[in-house]
Scaffold this active site. Sequence first.
Site, PDB file in Angstrom:
ATOM      1  N   GLY A 260     -12.071  22.595  -2.010  1.00 42.90           N
ATOM      2  CA  GLY A 260     -11.438  22.888  -0.730  1.00 42.90           C
ATOM      3  C   GLY A 260     -11.223  21.611   0.057  1.00 42.90           C
TER       4      GLY A 260
ATOM      5  N   GLN B 162      -9.510  16.250   7.209  1.00 39.93           N
ATOM      6  CA  GLN B 162     -10.204  15.345   6.300  1.00 39.93           C
ATOM      7  C   GLN B 162      -9.304  14.234   5.770  1.00 39.93           C
ATOM      8  OE1 GLN B 162     -12.016  18.826   3.944  1.00 39.93           O
ATOM      9  NE2 GLN B 162     -13.533  17.209   3.690  1.00 39.93           N
TER      10      GLN B 162
ATOM     11  N   CYS C  84     -19.557  18.011   0.614  1.00 36.60           N
ATOM     12  CA  CYS C  84     -18.316  17.829   1.370  1.00 36.60           C
ATOM     13  C   CYS C  84     -17.691  16.513   0.942  1.00 36.60           C
ATOM     14  CB  CYS C  84     -18.627  17.812   2.865  1.00 36.60           C
ATOM     15  SG  CYS C  84     -17.160  17.627   3.890  1.00 36.60           S
ATOM     16  N   LEU C  85     -16.374  16.523   0.711  1.00 41.01           N
ATOM     17  CA  LEU C  85     -15.703  15.298   0.286  1.00 41.01           C
ATOM     18  C   LEU C  85     -15.799  14.213   1.369  1.00 41.01           C
ATOM     19  CD1 LEU C  85     -12.545  16.801  -1.464  1.00 41.01           C
ATOM     20  CD2 LEU C  85     -14.637  15.962  -2.526  1.00 41.01           C
TER      21      LEU C  85
ATOM     22  N   HIS D 258     -16.429  27.053   5.270  1.00 47.95           N
ATOM     23  CA  HIS D 258     -16.667  25.607   5.364  1.00 47.95           C
ATOM     24  C   HIS D 258     -15.389  24.895   5.852  1.00 47.95           C
ATOM     25  CE1 HIS D 258     -18.378  21.731   3.453  1.00 47.95           C
ATOM     26  NE2 HIS D 258     -17.137  21.408   3.762  1.00 47.95           N
ATOM     27  N   GLU D 259     -14.234  25.291   5.290  1.00 45.27           N
ATOM     28  CA  GLU D 259     -12.976  24.613   5.643  1.00 45.27           C
ATOM     29  C   GLU D 259     -12.506  24.987   7.055  1.00 45.27           C
ATOM     30  OE1 GLU D 259     -12.270  22.237   3.835  1.00 45.27           O
ATOM     31  OE2 GLU D 259     -13.435  22.841   2.086  1.00 45.27           O
TER      32      GLU D 259
ATOM     33  N   HIS E  72     -14.188  22.910   9.468  1.00 46.27           N
ATOM     34  CA  HIS E  72     -13.573  21.580   9.597  1.00 46.27           C
ATOM     35  C   HIS E  72     -12.480  21.597  10.657  1.00 46.27           C
ATOM     36  CE1 HIS E  72     -15.216  18.784   6.717  1.00 46.27           C
ATOM     37  NE2 HIS E  72     -15.091  19.615   5.698  1.00 46.27           N
TER      38      HIS E  72
HETATM   39 ZN    ZN Z   1     -16.068  19.606   3.862  1.00 43.57          ZN
END
Ligand code: ZN
Length: 177
Positions: free
Chosen positions: A40, A45, A88-89, A130-131, A134
Amino acid sequence: MKFPDPRLKKVCAPVTVFDDNLRVLSDDLLETMYAAPGIGLAASQIGVLQRVLVMDCDKQSESRNPKVLVNPKITWSSPEKRVHEEGCLSIPETFAEISRSEKVKVSYKELTGEDNEETFTDLWSTCVQHEIDHLDGKLFIDYLGAVKRGLIVNKMKKLKREQIKDQKQNKKAKGSP
Ligand code: ZN
């Protein structure tokens, strides 16, 4: 973009124009997500403060199953929870068990501007929550207690300092005869 970049704490703006630029953004997001690889990615991000996210949590099938959600909104959350070790990226090498609703219903817009609604379960449910977080400037580490969170924040700040030092040293090395 990596934590503690201040853009990760910003609340993203709803998309109002559904044009080619939006399509390009979603392609960018999908490409970045698959390359990482990740399941995701939210637009914030990659530094774009708009309410767009992409996901592909289909680990079983060989083929890709990409989802693009514009202006997503959770309209229902199951009282049942599931715990998942999240990463998380934007927060490399950091994982923590987070409890979230096992099922959520999400209303969103397609790239065309059309309305849609979908119920997500299991990993898809964890991922979409989660997204969407963000897009509201919230990170999974914000669910942790102060001590655990503090340790992660310190680790990330140290990592960033080391990267800056490395970059400076590389520059010097290149500049010397
Ligand atoms: Zn993340």
